[in-house]
Structures are given as C-alpha cells and as structure tokens.
Design a protein around this motif. Structure first.
Motif, PDB file in Angstrom:
ATOM      1  N   LYS A  89      53.404  11.622 -83.815  1.00  0.00           N
ATOM      2  CA  LYS A  89      54.609  11.615 -82.964  1.00  0.00           C
ATOM      3  C   LYS A  89      55.407  10.310 -83.069  1.00  0.00           C
ATOM      4  O   LYS A  89      56.515  10.222 -82.549  1.00  0.00           O
ATOM      5  N   LYS A 142      61.545  14.757 -75.740  1.00  0.00           N
ATOM      6  CA  LYS A 142      60.604  15.669 -75.098  1.00  0.00           C
ATOM      7  C   LYS A 142      61.303  17.020 -74.893  1.00  0.00           C
ATOM      8  O   LYS A 142      62.490  17.141 -75.076  1.00  0.00           O
ATOM      9  N   GLY A 143      60.495  18.004 -74.517  1.00  0.00           N
ATOM     10  CA  GLY A 143      61.083  19.308 -74.206  1.00  0.00           C
ATOM     11  C   GLY A 143      60.784  20.378 -75.225  1.00  0.00           C
ATOM     12  O   GLY A 143      61.325  21.480 -75.150  1.00  0.00           O
ATOM     13  N   GLY A 144      59.883  20.045 -76.178  1.00  0.00           N
ATOM     14  CA  GLY A 144      59.488  21.059 -77.156  1.00  0.00           C
ATOM     15  C   GLY A 144      58.941  22.303 -76.472  1.00  0.00           C
ATOM     16  O   GLY A 144      59.086  23.419 -76.968  1.00  0.00           O
ATOM     17  N   GLY A 202      60.013  23.197 -73.488  1.00  0.00           N
ATOM     18  CA  GLY A 202      61.079  23.707 -72.617  1.00  0.00           C
ATOM     19  C   GLY A 202      61.001  23.236 -71.173  1.00  0.00           C
ATOM     20  O   GLY A 202      61.743  23.714 -70.319  1.00  0.00           O
ATOM     21  N   ALA A 203      60.122  22.267 -70.893  1.00  0.00           N
ATOM     22  CA  ALA A 203      59.918  21.849 -69.492  1.00  0.00           C
ATOM     23  C   ALA A 203      60.615  20.533 -69.162  1.00  0.00           C
ATOM     24  O   ALA A 203      60.293  19.876 -68.180  1.00  0.00           O
ATOM     25  N   THR A 252      53.411  18.758 -69.471  1.00  0.00           N
ATOM     26  CA  THR A 252      53.288  20.089 -70.071  1.00  0.00           C
ATOM     27  C   THR A 252      53.006  19.948 -71.569  1.00  0.00           C
ATOM     28  O   THR A 252      53.517  19.027 -72.203  1.00  0.00           O
ATOM     29  N   SER A 260      50.274  20.925 -75.211  1.00  0.00           N
ATOM     30  CA  SER A 260      48.893  21.037 -75.667  1.00  0.00           C
ATOM     31  C   SER A 260      48.095  19.755 -75.424  1.00  0.00           C
ATOM     32  O   SER A 260      46.892  19.807 -75.155  1.00  0.00           O
ATOM     33  N   ASP A 307      52.100  12.628 -69.620  1.00  0.00           N
ATOM     34  CA  ASP A 307      52.743  13.706 -70.385  1.00  0.00           C
ATOM     35  C   ASP A 307      52.770  13.352 -71.870  1.00  0.00           C
ATOM     36  O   ASP A 307      52.620  12.184 -72.240  1.00  0.00           O
ATOM     37  N   GLY A 308      52.968  14.349 -72.696  1.00  0.00           N
ATOM     38  CA  GLY A 308      53.078  14.159 -74.137  1.00  0.00           C
ATOM     39  C   GLY A 308      54.516  13.869 -74.542  1.00  0.00           C
ATOM     40  O   GLY A 308      55.386  13.613 -73.698  1.00  0.00           O
ATOM     41  N   ALA A 309      54.762  13.906 -75.850  1.00  0.00           N
ATOM     42  CA  ALA A 309      56.123  13.724 -76.371  1.00  0.00           C
ATOM     43  C   ALA A 309      56.203  14.404 -77.732  1.00  0.00           C
ATOM     44  O   ALA A 309      55.182  14.617 -78.391  1.00  0.00           O
TER      45      ALA A 309
HETATM   46  C1  5RP Z   1      56.998  19.895 -73.225  1.00  0.00           C
HETATM   47  C2  5RP Z   1      56.921  18.533 -73.797  1.00  0.00           C
HETATM   48  C3  5RP Z   1      55.654  18.141 -74.472  1.00  0.00           C
HETATM   49  O1  5RP Z   1      55.195  16.966 -73.916  1.00  0.00           O
HETATM   50  C4  5RP Z   1      55.918  17.941 -75.940  1.00  0.00           C
HETATM   51  O2  5RP Z   1      56.512  19.109 -76.474  1.00  0.00           O
HETATM   52  C5  5RP Z   1      54.625  17.626 -76.702  1.00  0.00           C
HETATM   53  O3  5RP Z   1      53.816  18.756 -76.715  1.00  0.00           O
HETATM   54  P1  5RP Z   1      52.367  18.762 -77.341  1.00  0.00           P
HETATM   55  O4  5RP Z   1      51.493  17.908 -76.473  1.00  0.00           O
HETATM   56  O5  5RP Z   1      51.982  20.217 -77.306  1.00  0.00           O
HETATM   57  O6  5RP Z   1      52.447  18.242 -78.756  1.00  0.00           O
HETATM   58  O7  5RP Z   1      57.832  17.755 -73.743  1.00  0.00           O
HETATM   59  O8  5RP Z   1      58.272  20.196 -72.731  1.00  0.00           O
END
Ligand code: 5RP
Length: 218
Positions: A121, A94-96, A98-99, A28, A30, A81-83
């Motif tokens: 990051k 992670k969890g910015g 909310g997932a 989840t 961007s 996934d991102g971080a």
């Molecule tokens: C969502 C996450 C995302 O991976 C994290 O917040 C990074 O988000 P982005 O790719 O928008 O910078 O953990 O719960």
C-alpha cells in the motif's frame, strides 16, 4: 509471505494500542477483519466499538462486541483502519470498500488514527489506485463532468449503493501531487458527500506488515 499474512501481522500489532475500558473506532476492509478477529478475545476488557460500515458492525456483533452509535460517544482514543494507498507523509486514498464517508467521520472524532496496511500500500505519489468519491445519486453526471475538469476519468461503480444510500465514482488517472488541495477542491463540488483522500486528516500511526515483521511509524 502472502499479502493476507502481512495484513494480519499489522492488525495484530494494532491491538497493543487498545486501552482498557475504551470504545474503539473500527474501520472497514480485509485488514480490519483481522483486527476484529484479534479484538474478539479482548471483548471483556473494552466497552465496545463504533464502526464505519454495516459490514464491520455485523462482524463486531458476531464477535460479541457491542457497537455504539457515534452520536452516543463523546471521545475516541483510537480509530483503526486500512488504506488503499499511503505516502510517507501519511496521506491516504481510502474507500476501496465504499465506506469512506463514515470512515472520515470516525477518523475526525478519534484522537489517533492508526493505519494498518501491508507493504504493497506504500506509494510515492497517490493516484494509481482510483480515487473513490461518494455522490448524491441525482448529482452523479454533474459531479463526473466536474471531476473530468479536474483532470480525472471518473467511472461509476455500478451496482454499489453505499451504507448512506449514495453512489461511488472511482476517479482514474489522477497523479495527486497536492492531496490536501485536491481533497478541498473535490469537496467543493455540489453533490459530493465525501472523497477518499485522507490528507487534511492523515494517519497518526502507520503499522506496516512486512517480510521482517510489523513496522511501526509514529
Ligand atoms: C474501505 C477502505 C479500506 O480500508 C481499504 O479499501 C483497504 O482495504 P483492505 O484492508 O481490504 O486492503 O478504505 O472503504
């Protein structure tokens, strides 16, 4: 280059890890949104995806990619996934978005966690980004008091209800020197569903979008 260009470069590089006829674990955020865009033209070469949020499920379906229930999937080669923060030990916050709970579940199932990030990051010590903790609504105040005892300053992310019907506390001012231990300690608080430390199960591959192009560490 702006941050989005770096995120996109990392996301595109992750497409090389997608196996023919596989089901892909999709996170989840961007950066993942760029990954889904890149996956769309490959939709006939994969079986589909499992997704860590309603938001990503909607994006996948809009791209013509079938979304499977995780219970129907025995094995996943990759989870992409991102971080919000990551260290050189591949421990993450992670969890910015909310997932975090569904992210941690899919990460547990997948053989390989591929983390896609832009270079902002990368950190030496986790904790400048507030640590998200998903809590059962009736436990919010109790969990907040326990998090204060652990040295943090929890702030209720008001207005947000997770895909699981729970709340998020963002814990500020933590300097996380032992991420595995803190992950365990927070999980032991009654009412905590999940916390955003991904240390016991960190990333296996990190793809970082940099000014010099995507850098891959495995
Ligand atoms: C969502 C996450 C995302 O991976 C994290 O917040 C990074 O988000 P982005 O790719 O928008 O910078 O953990 O719960």
């Amino acid at each position: 280059m702006d941050q989005n260009t770096l995120k996109q470069a990392a996301a595109m590089a992750a497409l090389d890890y997608v196996q023919q006829d596989s089901i892909v674990g999709v996170g989840t955020g961007s950066t993942v949104a760029f990954f889904i865009q890149g996956l769309a033209p490959m939709r006939n070469r994969i079986r589909g995806a499992v997704s860590s949020s309603e938001d990503s499920s909607a994006k996948l379906k809009a791209a013509g990619i079938e979304v499977f229930d995780l219970n129907a999937v025995n094995q996943l080669d990759i989870y992409v996934d991102g971080a919000d923060e990551i260290t050189s030990h591949r421990h993450m916050i992670k969890g910015g978005g909310g997932a975090l709970t569904r992210e941690k579940i899919i990460a547990a199932v997948a053989s390989k966690f591929i983390c896609i990030i832009d270079e902002t990051k990368q950190v030496d010590i986790l904790g400048a980004f507030p640590l998200p903790v998903e809590v059962i609504p009736m436990a919010r105040s109790y969990v907040a008091r326990e998090l204060v005892r652990l040295g943090g300053q929890p702030v209720w992310r008001e207005g947000l209800v997770t895909d699981n019907g729970n709340l998020i506390l963002d814990v500020h001012n933590l300097k996380i020197l032992n991420p595995c231990e803190l992950e365990r300690q927070i999980n032991q608080i009654a009412g905590v569903v999940c916390n955003g430390l991904f240390a016991q199960r960190g990333a296996d591959v990190v793809i970082t979008g940099t000014e010099q192009g995507p850098q891959i560490s495995e």
